[in-house]
Design an enzyme around this catalytic site. Sequence first.
Site, mmCIF file in Angstrom:
data_model
loop_
_atom_site.group_PDB
_atom_site.id
_atom_site.type_symbol
_atom_site.label_atom_id
_atom_site.label_comp_id
_atom_site.label_asym_id
_atom_site.label_seq_id
_atom_site.Cartn_x
_atom_site.Cartn_y
_atom_site.Cartn_z
ATOM 1 C CB SER A 92 -34.402 -61.342 16.399
ATOM 2 O OG SER A 92 -33.678 -62.612 15.889
ATOM 3 C CB SER B 60 -24.669 -66.859 3.795
ATOM 4 O OG SER B 60 -23.390 -66.482 4.226
ATOM 5 C CE1 TYR C 263 -25.799 -69.667 8.548
ATOM 6 C CE2 TYR C 263 -24.125 -68.296 7.377
ATOM 7 C CZ TYR C 263 -25.515 -68.644 7.839
ATOM 8 O OH TYR C 263 -26.647 -67.860 7.713
#
Length: 476
Positions: A207, A333, A359
């Site tokens: 995905s 990220s 995260y």
Amino acid sequence: MIEIKETIAVERSIETVFRVISDFTFIAQWDPGVVSSEKVSDGPVGVGSAFALALRYGIFSMRMVYTIAEYLPPFRVVLKGTGDSFAVTDTIEMAENGPLTTVTYTAAFDLPDMPPHLAPVIRPLLKRIGRTAMAGLKAALSPSSGPPRSVALFSSGIHPVDRVADGLVVPGALGFSKWGHTLAKSFWKPDTELLTGKTVVLTGATSGLGKAAALGLARRDPRLILIARNRQKALETSRELTRATGNENITVAVADLSIMAEIHRVADEILQGTPCIDVLINNAGALFPQRQTTAEGLERTFATNLLGVFTLTRRLLPALCRSKAPRILNVASGGMYTQRIHVGDLEMESAPYDGPTAYAWAKRGLVILTELWAETFRHRPFAVHAMHPGWVDTPGLAASLPRFHKAIRPLLRSPAQGADTLEWLASAVAPGQCSGLFWLDRRPHGTHVFPGTRETEDERRQLLEALTAHENHLRR
């Protein structure tokens, strides 16, 4: 009917030239008038394959559909294009000429609504468009060497403009948006490199960003191994990729990458059937709003985004080292900019748990690992890079950060835009000529913006020791 004709010669094999030219999903790489191109038919490229193009020339924009009418590899391909008020037949012929491949491009335009007296005006415009496209094709197919220009020019590898924008925070953050991607794209060099004969291992491909990257990579003809947690979704993704690209060399391996025992098992399976890996892409990741613990007693964010990547990479190193020019690509990220590494509390046991912060800690650790691995392999043709995709509209973002997703949705990139740099890092020549960098939109960026986020050399060493200790403990 107006006909134009152009000829170029390039130093690439006729087979490579034919494959790049006949697959019109590559046309946006070399024709500056093409904004995007998408294959809208199933199966391998051949007679009947259809491509939807968005074009822009000056103030004019239009959409076209091209369909392959003749397909005679590696010598000739004929495509018929239709727009709102015109049609065109592109005949592209290739011939070997010593070390060169000669490409002859003929375009016959049918403009039924054009007044005859405008033909003398339209003809030179069309010829200019054709000449520009062929010049772009020649540049795209010309052999490239050396690292990216900013890496060659600046000791840090980072262009001063990017350094200033990142340091000002707001301009740097806006670079994460879809507008940042559009601006960066105007400076890109084309990437028409194929991955034929190479093996790529990609995690998290069912995905979002990973699926978009899998599609782009599959078009470049590698052997593609997808590692996913859900077997059914992975098999469905594999079938979708084959239908879309015609690449039948796609296999599936199943593992929960937050469980180290499963990582060791899947690594054994891959190594048994894959003696050489050319590219490992550590894309799988997840943000958990609430603290979760795995069956092995690990905090799930740490296990999935950092320790799992460390373990899988270490286990697949023997196969990577058999490649002539291996690459390890880690998806990080932009959120890691706000945090520093906490080597004494990697699982956030002392600090109150916060999903986005956990995260960011893990992704900060992953960027540090990237730099450490690059240093380890500095004497070999081994490229290790990290990248971040910007703000991408994915199911994962919507589920884990619904308020943030809603607030900036107009700014979000498509998964394909976010995955572009990942595909480029895997295939292009330039990123294989350098190592240890952090990328956004095909440009290296710094890894620290805010004060207090920079780790010490001792903390880097402690991180490596802590991850090694975790891995050894769980293997007993």
